[in-house]
Design an enzyme around this catalytic site. Structure first.
Site, PDB file in Angstrom:
ATOM      1  CD  GLU A 103      -3.026   1.141   2.163  1.00 38.40           C
ATOM      2  OE1 GLU A 103      -3.935   1.953   2.335  1.00 38.40           O
ATOM      3  OE2 GLU A 103      -2.877   0.246   2.964  1.00 38.40           O
ATOM      4  CE  LYS A 137      -9.852  -0.346   5.838  1.00 41.66           C
ATOM      5  NZ  LYS A 137      -8.449  -0.952   5.767  1.00 41.66           N
TER       6      LYS A 137
END
Length: 418
Positions: free
Chosen positions: A221, A237
Site C-alpha cells: 500500500e 480496503k
C-alpha cells in the site's frame, strides 16, 4: 551507468553492503509497473545528518530539517504522531520503542531504473565496493514461537463491541488490529527481509534499519506520493484469498470486485482520503482516478482505489503529509472517533505499525508507504512484533474478519517458521 551486472545479484549485495552501517533504507518496487514510482529500487546508507523526535512538534521539526537539508531524506513516521495532530493519547503497551519520527540524509545513495545503476550521492567507486562485497550468508531458517496478544474469542468479543458503536452511530467503520509477537527473538534482519520479499514481493516493500530498530516490510500500500504539484493516495480496503486453481482464482477476483460489503468499506475510505486531501488541494482539484481497482499479490487479491489532487502552492508539502496522516485506511470514519476507539480496544501501541516510511527528494517530491504486512524488530531487547487488522463495519462477520487477519499474517508466519 549502464551495467551488464545481474541486477538481482547487485540488489542483494547492495542491501547487505548497506546493512553494515548503523542506518540504511532500501525501497523496492519488485518490478511492479507503477506510473508514479521514480525508481525500481533505491538504497540509502550511512548518515550525514539525522532527525529523531517524538510527537509534540515533530512535523514542524521535519519541515525545518527539510528546509536546512534540501537533499534526499529517508525516514519514517509513527502512527502515534496522531497525538500532535488531534487531541489523542497512546497509552497501550509498547515493547518496540521506535522513535515516533526519524529521518536522515544519507552519505551514499544508489538508485536503479530499468537495469541502469546510478550513484545519486557518493563516489562511483562504491559500486566496485558493492560488487566486491561478499556477505556472510547464514542458511538456517527462522524458527520462532509466535504468540497472539488476543485470543480468538477476545478478538471476536471486541469486534462485536465495535459493531455496537456503529449501531449507536459513533462511527461508520474502524480499522481494528491485533498483535502477534515473539520475545527473546533472534533473527538476522536482512536475511529475514530477503526471505519475506521473496515469499511476498510487493510494490512498496522496504527494509529500514535505524541503529537497533528494524522494519522489514512487504507492504502493498502507498500512503501518499507527490509528483510535481500532484498528490496521489492509494488506499487499500478489500481482501480476498488466492487459489492455485487458475479458474477459481479468477472467480475469486470477480467476486471481490463485485462484493457490496468490500465496496462499501472501500468507498468510505475513499471519501475520507478525499476529505484529507481537500485540506491541501487547489479548490476543486480532488478526484478519484480509479475506484475499486483489483490488484493481485502472491498471497491475496486487494481492492485499491486511487485519489489525487493538485497541491495548493500555499501549502508546504510536509503539511500535506500531516493533513493526511495517519492514513484513512488504517483508522476509519469519522477519523478522530475511530482513533479513540482504536486506542480503547486494541491491546498494543501501534508505534511504527500503520505509520509510514519512504523518501523525499531534493525537489520536494516524495513517496511514502503504509507500514502493514511488516515485521518490526528491536534488536536491543530482542522483541519482534507484527500486527494485522481489517475494517470493521456493520455488515462484517467477526469470525470472517479473524480469518482475514490470519490470511494477511500468512506470509510473515511462513518467514518466521511458525
Amino acid at each position: 551507468m549502464k551495467t551488464n551486472q545481474n541486477i538481482t545479484e547487485f540488489k542483494q549485495k547492495a542491501l547487505h553492503w548497506a546493512n553494515q552501517f548503523d542506518v540504511c533504507c532500501f525501497l523496492d518496487s519488485n518490478q511492479y509497473k507503477d506510473p508514479y514510482s521514480a525508481y525500481d529500487f533505491i538504497i540509502a546508507a550511512d548518515i550525514q545528518t539525522e532527525l529523531k523526535c517524538d510527537s509534540g512538534n515533530a512535523f514542524a521539526q521535519l519541515k525545518e530539517f527539510q528546509t536546512v537539508n534540501k537533499q534526499w531524506l529517508f525516514g519514517f513516521l509513527g502512527y502515534d504522531l496522531k497525538n500532535e495532530i488531534e487531541d489523542l493519547q497512546s497509552n497501550n503497551n509498547d515493547h518496540l520503542n521506535f522513535p515516533e519520527l526519524y529521518f536522515f540524509v544519507p552519505k551514499y545513495l544508489i538508485a536503479v531504473k530499468e537495469d541502469r545503476i546510478e550513484v545519486l550521492i557518493g563516489n562511483e567507486s562504491i559500486l566496485n565496493e558493492i560488487l566486491d562485497y561478499n556477505p556472510e550468508l547464514k542458511t538456517e531458517a527462522n524458527s520462532l514461537t509466535i504468540n497472539q496478544k488476543l485470543s480468538k474469542n477476545q478478538y471476536i468479543e471486541k469486534v462485536e463491541s465495535l459493531k455496537n458503536h456503529i449501531i449507536r452511530g459513533d462511527i461508520y467503520e474502524v480499522n481494528f488490529c491485533q498483535e502477534f509477537f515473539s520475545e527473546h527473538a533472534e533473527i538476522n534482519p536482512v536475511q529475514t527481509f530477503e526471505f519475506l520479499n521473496k515469499v511476498s514481493p510487493t510494490p512498496f516493500a522496504g527494509y529500514f534499519k535505524a541503529y537497533n530498530h528494524y522494519i522489514l516490510s512487504a507492504t502493498p500500500e502507498r500512503f501518499l506520493c507527490k509528483r510535481g504539484s500532484k498528490l496521489i493516495s492509494q488506499p487499500i480496503k478489500g481482501t480476498a484469498r488466492r487459489s492455485e486453481d487458475l479458474g477459481e482464482d479468477e472467480e475469486i477476483k470477480i467476486r471481490l470486485r463485485n462484493d457490496v460489503k468490500e465496496q462499501a468499506e472501500n468507498v468510505m475510505i475513499v471519501d475520507l482520503v478525499r476529505h484529507d486531501l481537500t485540506k491541501s488541494a487547489v479548490k476543486g482539484s480532488v478526484k478519484v482516478d480509479e475506484l475499486f481497482g483489483i490488484y493481485t499479490f502472491p498471497q491475496v487479491h486487494q481492492m485499491i482505489s486511487t485519489i489525487s489532487c493538485t497541491l495548493n502552492p500555499d501549502v508546504h508539502f510536509i503539511d500535506a503529509i500531516k493533513n493526511a496522516f495517519p492514513m484513512g485506511s488504517m483508522t476509519g470514519a469519522p477519523k478522530v472517533k475511530a482513533m479513540q476507539l482504536i486506542e480503547e480496544y486494541e491491546a498494543t501501541k501501534r508505534g511504527i505499525y500503520s505509520g509510514s516510511f519512504g523518501c523525499i527528494n531534493p525537489n520536494g517530491n516524495f513517496d511514502f508507504n503504509v507500514v502493514i504486512r511488516s515485521i518490526l524488530y528491536n534488536a536491543d531487547n530482542k522483541y519482534l512484533s507484527f500486527q494485522v487488522g481489517g475494517a470493521i463495519t456493520y455488515q462484517c462477520d467477526a469470525e470472517k474478519e479473524y480469518e482475514e487477519c490470519l490470511l494477511k499474517a500468512s506470509a510473515i508466519l511462513k518467514v518466521l517458521g511458525s
